[in-house]
Design a protein around this motif. Structure first.
Motif, mmCIF file in Angstrom:
data_model
loop_
_atom_site.group_PDB
_atom_site.id
_atom_site.type_symbol
_atom_site.label_atom_id
_atom_site.label_comp_id
_atom_site.label_asym_id
_atom_site.label_seq_id
_atom_site.Cartn_x
_atom_site.Cartn_y
_atom_site.Cartn_z
ATOM 1 N N CYS A 141 0.821 -1.262 0.173
ATOM 2 C CA CYS A 141 0.106 0.051 -0.043
ATOM 3 C C CYS A 141 0.859 1.327 -0.037
ATOM 4 C CB CYS A 141 -0.921 -0.033 1.262
ATOM 5 S SG CYS A 141 -2.090 -1.412 1.311
ATOM 6 N N ILE A 142 1.243 1.705 -1.092
ATOM 7 C CA ILE A 142 2.038 2.845 -1.175
ATOM 8 C C ILE A 142 1.667 3.832 -2.414
ATOM 9 C CG2 ILE A 142 4.459 3.664 -1.838
ATOM 10 C CD1 ILE A 142 5.607 0.964 -1.282
ATOM 11 N N GLY A 143 1.382 5.113 -1.898
ATOM 12 C CA GLY A 143 0.935 6.167 -2.605
ATOM 13 C C GLY A 143 2.152 7.352 -2.936
ATOM 14 N N TYR A 144 1.741 8.150 -3.764
ATOM 15 C CA TYR A 144 2.775 9.234 -4.296
ATOM 16 C C TYR A 144 2.133 10.597 -4.236
ATOM 17 C CZ TYR A 144 6.468 12.271 -6.262
ATOM 18 O OH TYR A 144 7.445 13.168 -6.653
ATOM 19 N N PHE A 145 2.670 11.705 -3.542
ATOM 20 C CA PHE A 145 1.824 12.839 -3.809
ATOM 21 C C PHE A 145 2.850 13.907 -3.995
ATOM 22 C CE2 PHE A 145 0.067 16.528 -1.001
ATOM 23 C CZ PHE A 145 -0.469 17.285 -2.040
ATOM 24 N N GLY A 146 2.901 14.784 -5.084
ATOM 25 C CA GLY A 146 3.881 15.579 -5.553
ATOM 26 C C GLY A 146 3.273 16.545 -6.585
ATOM 27 N N LEU A 147 3.473 17.811 -6.357
ATOM 28 C CA LEU A 147 2.682 18.778 -7.500
ATOM 29 C C LEU A 147 4.172 19.595 -7.976
ATOM 30 C CD1 LEU A 147 -0.362 20.452 -5.546
ATOM 31 C CD2 LEU A 147 -0.339 18.173 -7.107
ATOM 32 N N SER A 148 4.019 19.988 -9.166
ATOM 33 C CA SER A 148 4.942 20.779 -9.662
ATOM 34 C C SER A 148 6.420 20.216 -9.822
ATOM 35 C CB SER A 148 5.408 22.296 -8.719
ATOM 36 O OG SER A 148 6.092 23.395 -9.238
ATOM 37 N N HIS A 175 4.487 21.838 -21.793
ATOM 38 C CA HIS A 175 5.110 23.127 -22.257
ATOM 39 C C HIS A 175 6.587 23.082 -21.732
ATOM 40 C CE1 HIS A 175 3.649 23.836 -18.466
ATOM 41 N NE2 HIS A 175 4.268 25.236 -18.297
ATOM 42 N N ARG A 176 6.945 22.065 -20.764
ATOM 43 C CA ARG A 176 8.259 22.220 -20.078
ATOM 44 C C ARG A 176 9.117 21.205 -20.820
ATOM 45 N NH1 ARG A 176 8.313 24.709 -14.898
ATOM 46 N NH2 ARG A 176 10.474 24.359 -15.290
ATOM 47 N N ALA A 177 10.490 21.528 -20.612
ATOM 48 C CA ALA A 177 11.555 20.683 -21.217
ATOM 49 C C ALA A 177 11.352 19.180 -20.910
ATOM 50 C CB ALA A 177 12.977 21.359 -20.735
ATOM 51 N N HIS A 178 11.685 18.491 -21.871
ATOM 52 C CA HIS A 178 11.680 17.063 -21.984
ATOM 53 C C HIS A 178 10.421 16.278 -21.894
ATOM 54 C CE1 HIS A 178 15.819 18.436 -20.340
ATOM 55 N NE2 HIS A 178 15.277 18.608 -19.168
ATOM 56 N N GLN A 179 9.672 17.054 -22.597
ATOM 57 C CA GLN A 179 8.245 16.555 -22.703
ATOM 58 C C GLN A 179 8.149 15.036 -23.511
ATOM 59 O OE1 GLN A 179 5.745 18.002 -26.288
ATOM 60 N NE2 GLN A 179 6.984 19.778 -26.047
ATOM 61 N N GLU A 199 -6.880 27.073 -11.432
ATOM 62 C CA GLU A 199 -7.966 27.005 -12.353
ATOM 63 C C GLU A 199 -7.722 28.276 -13.572
ATOM 64 O OE1 GLU A 199 -10.528 30.022 -9.392
ATOM 65 O OE2 GLU A 199 -11.277 27.957 -9.584
ATOM 66 N N LYS A 200 -6.978 29.007 -13.148
ATOM 67 C CA LYS A 200 -6.867 30.181 -14.117
ATOM 68 C C LYS A 200 -5.172 30.129 -14.514
ATOM 69 C CE LYS A 200 -10.442 33.280 -12.600
ATOM 70 N NZ LYS A 200 -10.639 34.628 -12.139
ATOM 71 N N ASP A 201 -4.675 29.040 -14.525
ATOM 72 C CA ASP A 201 -3.343 28.802 -14.952
ATOM 73 C C ASP A 201 -3.289 29.055 -16.635
ATOM 74 O OD1 ASP A 201 -0.495 27.442 -15.688
ATOM 75 O OD2 ASP A 201 -0.575 26.918 -13.723
ATOM 76 N N MET A 202 -2.218 29.938 -16.852
ATOM 77 C CA MET A 202 -2.049 30.265 -18.443
ATOM 78 C C MET A 202 -1.677 28.814 -19.296
ATOM 79 S SD MET A 202 1.448 32.458 -18.338
ATOM 80 C CE MET A 202 1.439 32.591 -20.028
ATOM 81 N N ASN A 203 -1.020 27.842 -18.533
ATOM 82 C CA ASN A 203 -0.558 26.606 -19.243
ATOM 83 C C ASN A 203 -1.420 25.229 -19.185
ATOM 84 O OD1 ASN A 203 1.914 27.675 -20.025
ATOM 85 N ND2 ASN A 203 2.388 27.934 -17.696
ATOM 86 N N LEU A 204 -2.838 25.941 -18.780
ATOM 87 C CA LEU A 204 -3.977 24.782 -18.559
ATOM 88 C C LEU A 204 -3.914 23.784 -19.794
ATOM 89 C CD1 LEU A 204 -6.839 26.126 -16.759
ATOM 90 C CD2 LEU A 204 -5.567 24.664 -15.748
ATOM 91 N N LYS A 205 -3.860 24.240 -20.878
ATOM 92 C CA LYS A 205 -3.706 23.382 -22.099
ATOM 93 C C LYS A 205 -2.877 22.332 -22.109
ATOM 94 C CE LYS A 205 -1.864 26.318 -25.547
ATOM 95 N NZ LYS A 205 -2.110 26.827 -27.271
ATOM 96 N N TYR A 206 -1.520 22.821 -21.756
ATOM 97 C CA TYR A 206 -0.586 21.952 -21.539
ATOM 98 C C TYR A 206 -0.503 20.825 -20.497
ATOM 99 C CZ TYR A 206 1.211 25.418 -24.651
ATOM 100 O OH TYR A 206 1.410 26.461 -25.703
ATOM 101 N N GLN A 207 -1.184 21.371 -19.476
ATOM 102 C CA GLN A 207 -1.261 20.318 -18.264
ATOM 103 C C GLN A 207 -2.359 19.471 -18.731
ATOM 104 O OE1 GLN A 207 -2.205 23.410 -15.501
ATOM 105 N NE2 GLN A 207 0.118 24.049 -15.175
ATOM 106 N N LYS A 208 -3.269 19.762 -19.446
ATOM 107 C CA LYS A 208 -4.493 18.811 -19.811
ATOM 108 C C LYS A 208 -3.930 17.793 -20.842
ATOM 109 C CE LYS A 208 -8.768 17.826 -19.694
ATOM 110 N NZ LYS A 208 -8.797 16.516 -20.553
ATOM 111 N N GLU A 209 -3.001 18.164 -21.535
ATOM 112 C CA GLU A 209 -2.399 17.386 -22.563
ATOM 113 C C GLU A 209 -1.965 16.109 -21.699
ATOM 114 O OE1 GLU A 209 0.494 17.166 -26.380
ATOM 115 O OE2 GLU A 209 0.389 19.213 -25.093
#
Length: 253
Positions: A141-148, A175-179, A199-209
């Motif tokens: 039972c192992i989980g990972y939590f990490g943003l950015s 949009h970041r390197a090593h995509q 919710e208003k991040d300018m890079n939402l479309k890249y995060q959704k991708e």
């Protein structure tokens, strides 16, 4: 097998009390040594789920936000929680810890090449190998939590370590390197997953991708105002419920 060296336990004056232990992990044949911290509730008995926390680029393994999440997951739900320092963070750091400079240095490190990815993935693997030897940890039972930055390195960690059965990622995109390397890792991830973005991040479309690339049959997209997660009670509840359902409930029942 990696070796694990544990520091003398420290006890927080809380109810339930939480045991904190610094640790180092390494392999005798290698010069590389990883420093981290592991926490668990004194009130918990037997093996418990393990939650790995990948901190953000301006933090370190013992940052206040890591501690805040640790108190929730250990104190309220009885998880074992562990964190290690990023490539230029915490005990690995030489020089100032000013947040703006840390972010600038990480961005430069990331953009200059992908040489930091494989070492961080190895660091997490060695850490999980070693922590699974502890009597408090249930390796099923192992989980990972990490943003950015926690996602930048966590993508490959979650993709390559099949012991991780649930993950929360976010605030990162194509949009970041090593995509291409990161999309390749995302295509390998099929565990239950939640993805958090502003919710208003300018890079939402890249995060959704990036989100759309995950193979997980159970995956959810979450947006929230640009404030720390810990100031958003609804988001705290959603995150904790996710790990409780995916790890603790399945563990108990």
């Amino acid at each position: 097998m990696p070796f694990l060296t544990l520091d003398t336990p420290l006890v927080y004056s809380l109810k339930p009390r939480i045991i904190s232990r610094g640790f180092t992990v390494g392999v005798e044949q290698e010069k590389r040594v990883v420093a981290g911290t592991v926490w668990h509730s004194q009130a918990s008995s037997g093996m418990r789920p393990l939650l790995l926390i990948g901190h953000q680029e301006t933090e370190h393994k013992d940052a206040s936000e890591v501690h805040d999440w640790m108190h929730i997951m250990c104190g309220k739900y009885g998880f074992v929680v562990a964190a290690i320092d990023g490539p230029i963070h915490g005990q690995r750091r030489v020089g100032t810890t000013e947040e703006d400079l840390l972010k600038k240095e990480f961005d430069q490190l990331w953009n200059d090449g992908d040489e930091s990815i494989s070492p961080m993935v190895l660091d997490w693997k060695l850490t999980v190998d070693a922590l699974c030897e502890l009597t408090e940890v249930d390796s099923r039972c192992i989980g990972y939590f990490g943003l950015s930055m926690g996602t930048a390195y966590g993508l490959e960690v979650v993709a390559t370590d099949l012991r991780i059965s649930a993950a929360i990622l976010g605030q990162w995109g194509t949009h970041r390197a090593h995509q291409e390397r990161q999309l390749k890792a995302a295509r390998r991830i099929n565990c239950p997953l939640e993805f958090y973005v502003f919710e208003k991040d300018m890079n939402l479309k890249y995060q959704k991708e990036l989100f759309d690339t995950f193979r997980s049959n159970e995956k959810e997209w979450h947006t929230y105002p640009k404030i720390t997660l810990l100031k958003n009670s609804k988001t705290i509840e959603t995150i904790t419920n996710f790990f409780v359902v995916q790890l603790l409930d399945r563990y108990l029942y």
